[in-house]
Write a protein that holds these residues in place. Structure first.
Motif, PDB file in Angstrom:
ATOM      1  N   UNK A 198       0.821  -1.219   0.000  1.00 21.54           N
ATOM      2  CA  UNK A 198       0.000   0.000   0.000  1.00 21.54           C
ATOM      3  C   UNK A 198       0.853   1.265   0.000  1.00 21.54           C
ATOM      4  N   UNK A 199       2.030   1.194   0.592  1.00 25.21           N
ATOM      5  CA  UNK A 199       2.876   2.389   0.634  1.00 25.21           C
ATOM      6  C   UNK A 199       3.490   2.702  -0.728  1.00 25.21           C
ATOM      7  N   UNK A 200       3.435   1.737  -1.657  1.00 27.33           N
ATOM      8  CA  UNK A 200       4.012   1.939  -2.984  1.00 27.33           C
ATOM      9  C   UNK A 200       2.956   2.139  -4.062  1.00 27.33           C
ATOM     10  N   UNK A 201       1.814   1.472  -3.930  1.00 26.64           N
ATOM     11  CA  UNK A 201       0.815   1.456  -5.003  1.00 26.64           C
ATOM     12  C   UNK A 201      -0.476   2.135  -4.565  1.00 26.64           C
ATOM     13  N   UNK A 202      -1.049   2.903  -5.470  1.00 25.79           N
ATOM     14  CA  UNK A 202      -2.368   3.503  -5.275  1.00 25.79           C
ATOM     15  C   UNK A 202      -3.336   2.758  -6.182  1.00 25.79           C
ATOM     16  N   UNK A 203      -4.205   1.943  -5.586  1.00 28.49           N
ATOM     17  CA  UNK A 203      -5.137   1.101  -6.346  1.00 28.49           C
ATOM     18  C   UNK A 203      -6.556   1.628  -6.129  1.00 28.49           C
ATOM     19  N   UNK A 204      -7.239   1.950  -7.222  1.00 26.52           N
ATOM     20  CA  UNK A 204      -8.626   2.408  -7.147  1.00 26.52           C
ATOM     21  C   UNK A 204      -9.459   1.672  -8.190  1.00 26.52           C
ATOM     22  N   UNK A 205     -10.764   1.605  -7.961  1.00 24.27           N
ATOM     23  CA  UNK A 205     -11.698   1.000  -8.925  1.00 24.27           C
ATOM     24  C   UNK A 205     -13.096   1.443  -8.569  1.00 24.27           C
ATOM     25  N   UNK A 206     -13.962   1.532  -9.570  1.00 26.48           N
ATOM     26  CA  UNK A 206     -15.361   1.826  -9.284  1.00 26.48           C
ATOM     27  C   UNK A 206     -16.083   0.571  -8.819  1.00 26.48           C
ATOM     28  N   UNK A 207     -15.543  -0.603  -9.166  1.00 29.24           N
ATOM     29  CA  UNK A 207     -16.101  -1.874  -8.691  1.00 29.24           C
ATOM     30  C   UNK A 207     -15.027  -2.936  -8.742  1.00 29.24           C
ATOM     31  N   UNK A 208     -14.923  -3.707  -7.661  1.00 26.55           N
ATOM     32  CA  UNK A 208     -13.961  -4.806  -7.599  1.00 26.55           C
ATOM     33  C   UNK A 208     -14.591  -5.888  -6.736  1.00 26.55           C
TER      34      UNK A 208
END
Length: 322
Positions: free
Chosen positions: A57-67
């Motif tokens: 989490x400290x390296x990657x920014x992960x977003x989605x409208x649905x997962x």
């Protein structure tokens, strides 16, 4: 397609200034095989690891409208719940089994770990089941081999161990990340047959990641083509191979040596290289390499539906030529 086991919409992954995955959407149904293809660096593995929460989490920014997985929202799941999901309901075959396996543990203990953690087996029963899984995945003399370490196995046998670990939890979904990379053709065929047989027997969904389009023709029901972190085409496998609609897909297919080509005709390579993802993508990401580009390619095309489960992100499929 039947009700989705896995439903992903508008998935984005950023590592600082690098926008590695851009608005990726796809679905996988139980018993279905989705093939994910593209050149190295196209975002195939990054997409699947992000979906399972495996990027720090400290390296990657992960977003989605649905997962969603089987109706559950993966984005809202805490870390402990995701660890319960991984290995139990979702199995993952890593690309490099030597790097993924613990060199200090016997393979039997590594398989048994999954059975103890996710299925509640006691140590003795787990080790016995580990031997059964090795036998099921085609490892010879499984009783003896269960007590050996990864470095004592060949590449093909290590991959079988990885498959046994991935299947130990009896997953509903299996993600196979280039499971036949660096294996010779005979071993590759055995691994493909093994995974397909297990899928047919269990009804699990399967995501097969590869850059090998010839292999994908044999294993997939649908194919999703990725370029520069985005989906550029998706279609049922027969339709995609018979009539690719995106120039990048056509280029990939043209790079495969085929027995039905005229004698002396060579496979052709796609000129140029993919763009750097550390800079914003302007317009169609493939345009600098595309022999069919025209003025409107300076604007990024959306993924356009073509009917019968097919779509492509190219202005030409909309009928625009200039």
């Amino acid at each position: 397609m039947s009700q989705a086991l896995l439903d992903v919409k508008n998935l984005n992954v950023r590592f600082g200034p690098v926008h590695a995955v851009r608005d990726v959407s796809f679905q996988v149904a139980a018993g279905e095989t989705l093939g994910v293809v593209g050149e190295s660096g196209s975002g195939k593995s990054t997409t699947m690891l992000a979906m399972l929460g495996l990027h720090p989490k400290r390296q990657a920014d992960v977003t989605a409208s649905q997962l969603d997985f089987d109706g559950e929202d993966l984005l809202s799941k805490p870390g402990v719940a995701m660890r319960d999901l991984r290995g139990r309901r979702v199995g993952l075959i890593f690309q490099d089994p030597l790097a993924a396996l613990n060199p200090l543990m016997t393979v039997g203990k590594q398989i048994a770990e999954v059975l103890i953690r996710h299925r509640g087996f006691d140590k003795k029963t787990a080790l016995a089941e580990a031997v059964n899984l090795l036998e099921r995945t085609g490892v010879p003399d499984p009783n003896r081999r269960a007590g050996q370490f990864p470095h004592q196995f060949s590449g093909g046998m290590r991959q079988r161990v990885m498959i046994a670990i991935a299947l130990a939890g009896r997953p509903d979904l299996l993600i196979a990340d280039e499971p036949t990379t660096a294996l010779d053709v005979t071993v590759q065929a055995e691994i493909v047959r093994l995974i397909r047989d297990i899928q047919q027997a269990s009804g699990m969904g399967l995501v097969w990641i590869t850059h090998d389009l010839a292999l994908m023709a044999r294993v997939a029901d649908r194919v999703m083509v990725m370029y520069a972190g985005a989906v550029v085409e998706e279609a049922p496998v027969d339709r995609l191979y018979a009539a690719p609609r995106h120039p990048y897909t056509a280029g990939l297919l043209g790079s495969i040596a085929r027995l039905d080509q005229p004698r002396g005709k060579r496979a052709s390579a796609i000129a140029g290289a993919p763009p750097s993802m550390s800079q914003p993508v302007v317009g169609c990401a493939f345009a600098p390499r595309c022999p069919l580009r025209f003025d409107k390619c300076s604007v990024a095309p959306p993924l356009m539906a073509l009917g019968e489960g097919a779509s492509a992100a190219c202005w030409r499929v909309s009928g625009e030529q200039s």
